[in-house]
Design an enzyme around this catalytic site. Structure first.
Site, PDB file in Angstrom:
ATOM      1  N   GLU A   1       0.772  -1.284  -0.177  1.00  8.12           N
ATOM      2  CA  GLU A   1      -0.011   0.012   0.086  1.00  8.12           C
ATOM      3  C   GLU A   1       0.899   1.363   0.027  1.00  8.12           C
ATOM      4  O   GLU A   1       0.618   2.111  -0.777  1.00  8.12           O
ATOM      5  CB  GLU A   1      -1.111   0.012   1.156  1.00  8.12           C
ATOM      6  CG  GLU A   1      -2.265  -1.045   1.060  1.00  8.12           C
ATOM      7  CD  GLU A   1      -1.836  -2.415   1.399  1.00  8.12           C
ATOM      8  OE1 GLU A   1      -2.701  -3.238   1.115  1.00  8.12           O
ATOM      9  OE2 GLU A   1      -0.662  -2.616   1.872  1.00  8.12           O
TER      10      GLU A   1
ATOM     11  N   HIS B   1     -11.421  -6.050   8.120  1.00 10.05           N
ATOM     12  CA  HIS B   1     -12.365  -5.808   6.937  1.00 10.05           C
ATOM     13  C   HIS B   1     -13.411  -5.037   7.082  1.00 10.05           C
ATOM     14  O   HIS B   1     -14.508  -5.250   6.264  1.00 10.05           O
ATOM     15  CB  HIS B   1     -12.592  -7.212   5.952  1.00 10.05           C
ATOM     16  CG  HIS B   1     -11.263  -8.122   5.709  1.00 10.05           C
ATOM     17  ND1 HIS B   1     -10.830  -9.047   6.699  1.00 10.05           N
ATOM     18  CD2 HIS B   1     -10.659  -7.969   4.360  1.00 10.05           C
ATOM     19  CE1 HIS B   1      -9.627  -9.416   5.637  1.00 10.05           C
ATOM     20  NE2 HIS B   1      -9.714  -9.045   4.655  1.00 10.05           N
TER      21      HIS B   1
END
Length: 325
Positions: free
Chosen positions: A60, A130
């Protein structure tokens, strides 16, 4: 007009943006090979080539570092972070580079062409890695814009505005309603202005304020409350940075009550910023304390998601408490 779910609206916006300007690039983890984990970029590689919609390494920080560089050279970089929960390795690149690029150069260079797309929120049995809603971390950072749409129509118009906005934008997509929210969406290009809230329904007794997937919760709660004779004014904030203080303050001045709901935990959430600002602006008009209906101050649980989730029933109970104060 066409029937689209929220994912299709996002894909359509990306398609239109890439067709409009050949300097629009879309990239992220698996976005080029099969459209990413949610298939938001499906078909774009076939249409525009591997150099316009492509895969990145699973890093990321690297995705955002590359995106900053690409945007600084005049391109429109649309970077996907697979889940909002995964954005933290890129935190330094976003808050120390993206947000400060223009400021530290005295506007000689910038990364205004950067848009960061990421799904956020719970309700999908995703557990604590998540299901997070990390918008408040970034709302503390001058130089960014943060956008959170509530339905397909809003998602398309806001994403097109975000891509071509002259500032870096964090575009947070409510994944719980990716396929659940379906609506009529114009097939042609249109935009919705950033920083302007939407007064969805006018009322006289209490202002209900939300953004993203929580807008559905205030709509359902308002239906219940109105059976009790409570007139609710509904506002979708749309953009939490910058946020539309004037529209919210005008509403609360009229109704005398405000309820803000967010999926994120209570402490340090953006609802706290709203409450503090509106209390300062509207203190003499308030009939009850500003209510915050939020997630719990605990990691997002898997087995107890139903108890944790900020649903319409919790909002309805808070409306009653505010009205009976």
């Amino acid at each position: 007009m066409a029937k689209m779910n929220l994912l299709q609206a996002i894909n359509n916006a990306l398609d239109l943006a890439m067709a409009k300007n050949d300097k629009v690039y879309s990239f992220g983890e698996d976005t080029g090979s099969f459209g990413g984990v949610f298939r938001a970029t499906s078909g774009l590689t076939e249409k525009y080539g591997k150099h316009r919609n492509f895969n990145t390494p699973l890093v990321e920080q690297g995705i955002l570092g590359f995106a900053n560089g690409l945007a600084s050279q005049g391109s429109y970089a649309v970077a996907e972070i697979q889940f909002g929960d995964y954005i933290f390795p890129a935190f330094d690149q976003i808050v120390n580079e993206s947000a400060k690029f223009r400021y530290r150069s005295g506007n000689e260079f910038n990364v205004g062409g950067l848009t960061i797309r990421t799904p956020y929120g719970g309700g999908i049995a995703g557990g604590h890695y998540h299901s997070q809603s990390p918008e408040a971390y970034f709302a503390h950072t001058p130089g960014l814009k943060i956008v959170m749409p509530r339905n397909p129509y809003e998602a398309k118009g806001l994403l097109l505005s975000s891509i071509f906005d002259p500032n870096p934008v964090l575009f947070m997509e409510p994944k719980r309603i990716y396929r659940a929210s379906v609506g009529e969406v114009p097939e042609e290009e249109y935009t919705i202005p950033l920083g302007k809230a939407d007064v969805m329904k006018e009322g006289s007794d209490i202002t209900l304020l939300a953004w993203g997937a929580q807008v559905e919760m205030i709509e359902k709660a308002a239906e219940m409350a109105e059976k009790d004779g409570v007139s609710c004014e509904l506002i979708d904030l749309r953009t939490i940075l910058p946020w539309d203080i004037e529209t919210v303050a005008k509403s609360v001045t009229k109704t005398g009550r405000l309820l803000v709901t967010q999926e994120a935990p209570l402490t340090g959430g953006f609802a706290s910023e709203i409450a503090a600002t509106i209390q300062d602006r509207c203190f003499l008009y308030l009939e009850s304390p500003i209510a915050r209906v939020c997630g719990l101050d605990t990691p997002y649980p898997l087995s107890h998601e139903k108890e944790y989730f900020v649903d319409h029933l919790k909002v309805y109970e808070a409306i009653k408490a505010s009205m009976n104060y």
